[in-house]
Scaffold this active site. Structure first.
Site, short mmCIF file in Angstrom:
data_model
loop_
_atom_site.label_atom_id
_atom_site.label_comp_id
_atom_site.label_asym_id
_atom_site.label_seq_id
_atom_site.Cartn_x
_atom_site.Cartn_y
_atom_site.Cartn_z
N HIS A 62 0.88 -1.17 0.00
CA HIS A 62 0.00 0.00 0.00
C HIS A 62 0.91 1.21 0.00
CE1 HIS A 62 -2.26 -3.04 2.38
NE2 HIS A 62 -3.34 -2.53 1.85
N ASP A 102 2.29 1.92 3.36
CA ASP A 102 3.28 0.98 3.95
C ASP A 102 4.68 1.45 3.64
OD1 ASP A 102 1.08 -0.72 4.34
OD2 ASP A 102 1.49 -1.84 2.51
N ASP A 115 -4.26 -13.89 -2.45
CA ASP A 115 -3.65 -13.51 -1.18
C ASP A 115 -3.63 -14.76 -0.32
OD1 ASP A 115 -3.05 -10.93 -1.82
OD2 ASP A 115 -4.35 -9.99 -0.34
N ASP A 174 -10.45 -12.17 10.74
CA ASP A 174 -9.39 -12.23 9.72
C ASP A 174 -8.03 -12.34 10.42
OD1 ASP A 174 -8.47 -12.21 7.13
OD2 ASP A 174 -8.61 -10.05 6.85
N ASP A 220 -5.41 -13.82 9.44
CA ASP A 220 -4.29 -13.70 8.50
C ASP A 220 -3.09 -14.54 8.90
OD1 ASP A 220 -5.57 -11.97 6.79
OD2 ASP A 220 -4.69 -10.15 7.62
N ASP A 278 -0.35 -12.57 2.31
CA ASP A 278 -1.06 -11.56 3.11
C ASP A 278 -1.31 -12.19 4.48
OD1 ASP A 278 -2.45 -9.42 4.01
OD2 ASP A 278 -3.98 -9.43 2.45
C1 XLS Z 1 -7.34 -6.94 4.37
C2 XLS Z 1 -6.88 -7.11 3.00
C3 XLS Z 1 -5.73 -6.22 2.57
C4 XLS Z 1 -5.59 -6.21 1.07
C5 XLS Z 1 -4.81 -5.08 0.55
O1 XLS Z 1 -8.03 -7.76 4.94
O2 XLS Z 1 -6.55 -8.45 2.82
O3 XLS Z 1 -4.58 -6.61 3.20
O4 XLS Z 1 -5.02 -7.39 0.63
O5 XLS Z 1 -5.38 -3.86 0.83
NI NI Z 2 -5.52 -9.28 1.17
NI NI Z 3 -7.28 -9.86 4.58
#
Ligand code: XLS
Ligand code: NI
Ligand code: NI
Length: 436
Positions: free
Chosen positions: A100, A103, A295, A306, A308, A338
């Site tokens: 982003h 970032d 992702d 989420d 991740d 991600d």
């Molecule tokens: C958030 C999203 C973000 C996108 C990019 O949940 O996964 O990380 O991949 O903006």
């Molecule tokens: Ni994402």
């Molecule tokens: Ni995400």
């Protein structure tokens, strides 16, 4: 200057190695179906998670040691983070990264100053790309962190906010283009709503469509040929996100005449939040010729948000790679991690363990899926299951030539029918045969 001085370049050592800082399955140049693993998998580092995330949670701040980041808003600090990121990617053999705007460079007091900082860091990123051969898989703009975006960006009720969001995307596209980015992602961070009591959904969706059409126009204007992606997610942070899943995104793109310009970036944890398996989302996207990128992460099914996490489940990566291989693999896209290390995993080396695990899990999934497809038993079963549509009355259905009357006379003539067994358990056993 090294930011990971004790960590060597990670090498392939095979499944028997005891070295935790080695690949057991991912062997970049090994051919699978005539194509090197690295070209199948196209692994990418998510800048926000790997370099910037501090692993805080709602109950406590960050725990992560990130010696490359002094937390200041200076361009020098941003360049240092970039140096650390490229050292990290090189040591792991990651060929791509995603970011982003916010970032890689700080958001400063006003847009012009933020743009200037972004340009300065982008120059540095360009140098690092040139020196390492690492490519930008996609760029994006952060349209969800700043308080102005609390009620959305391209779906904000405030046209002034909408304008700032457009300016930010314009700049992020410029920078992505300049860095030779292969794609640009739109994840509608806060494009959704919390309550319909205050929301004009029809207007918000139309505004979003205008926004994306402007992006398409601007793309043409600057000659950016990268692929545009939409990333579905059903909730978080909004209660209802407009891009809730692959099917909803495709419908939106079709309704507003955008389908030619966008593919989908499917994220595993978002699929889970939408109560779909990720292979379902991949399949929906691929069937519409719109599976662009992935992702790669996974969610904790017990926590239900989420989380991740890094993907480690080989059964899942196998199913994902089956979808991907069937569609002929990535063109512009890749597997972007991600994913973030757990709050408890606070040392820099944990970032390596996490990525090694994800890369090995996908390498295994790739090899297994390739063998399943080569042997063909699974696909032969599916083909046979639908064989009745290939001849006789079935082929008239397939060709769109059947009518209710023609089908009625078939039904009268042939009497009742019970279909063959779906053999789910047998097929599950079949898949397990490959997971040695
Ligand atoms: C958030 C999203 C973000 C996108 C990019 O949940 O996964 O990380 O991949 O903006
Ligand atoms: Ni994402
Ligand atoms: Ni995400």
């Amino acid at each position: 200057m090294s930011y990971f001085p004790d960590i060597p370049t990670i090498a392939y050592e095979g499944p028997k190695t005891k070295n935790r800082l080695a690949f057991r399955h991912y062997n970049a140049d090994e051919l699978v179906g005539g194509r090197p693993m690295k070209d199948h998998l196209r692994f990418s580092m998510a800048y926000w998670h790997a370099m910037k995330n501090t692993s805080g949670d709602p109950f406590g701040g960050g725990t992560r040691q990130r010696p490359w980041d002094d937390g200041s808003d200076s361009v020098d600090n941003a360049k240092r983070v970039a140096d650390a990121g490229f050292e990290f990617m090189q040591k792991l053999g990651l060929g791509f990264y995603c970011f982003h705007d916010r970032d890689v460079a700080p958001e400063l007091g006003d847009l012009r100053a933020s743009n200037a900082a972004l340009d300065a860091v982008a120059d540095h990123l360009g140098d690092l790309q040139k020196a390492t051969g690492i490519q930008l898989l996609w760029g994006t703009a952060c349209l969800f962190s700043h308080p102005r975006y609390m009620q959305g960006a391209a779906t904000s009720p405030d046209a002034g906010v909408y304008a700032i969001a457009a300016a930010q995307v314009k700049k992020a596209m410029d920078v992505t283009h300049r860095l030779g980015g292969l794609g640009y992602t739109f994840w509608g961070g806060r494009e959704g709503y919390a309550t319909l009591l205050n929301t004009d959904m029809k207007r918000e969706l139309a505004n979003l469509a205008h926004f994306l059409h402007m992006a398409v126009d601007y793309k043409k204007k600057i000659g950016f040929t990268g692929q545009f992606y939409i990333e579905p997610k059903p909730r978080e942070p909004s209660t209802h996100q407009y891009d809730s899943d692959a099917a909803a995104c495709l419908n939106f793109l079709r309704e507003y005449d955008l389908l030619d310009h966008f593919k989908l970036n499917i994220e595993t944890n978002h699929a889970t939040l939408a109560l779909h398996r990720v292979e379902h989302e991949l399949n929906v996207a691929a069937n519409a010729n719109a599976l662009g990128s992935i992702d790669a992460n996974t969610g904790d099914e017990l926590i239900g948000w989420d989380t991740d996490q890094f993907p480690t489940n080989v059964y899942m990566t196998t199913q994902m790679m089956l979808q991907l291989l069937r569609m002929g693999g990535f063109t512009t896209g890749g597997l972007n991690f991600d994913a973030k290390v757990r709050r408890e995993s606070h040392e820099p080396v944990d970032l390596f363990h996490a990525h090694i695990g994800g890369m090995d899990a996908f390498a295994r999934g790739l090899k297994i899926a390739h063998r399943i497809l080569e042997d063909g038993e699974l696909d032969r079963f599916v083909q046979a299951r639908y064989a009745s549509y290939e001849s006789g009355i079935g082929s008239t259905i397939t060709k769109g030539e059947a009518t209710f009357e023609s089908l009625e006379s078939h039904a009268f003539a042939h009497g009742d029918v019970i279909p063959g067994s779906g053999r789910q358990e047998m097929l599950e056993n079949l898949i397990n045969d490959y997971l040695e």
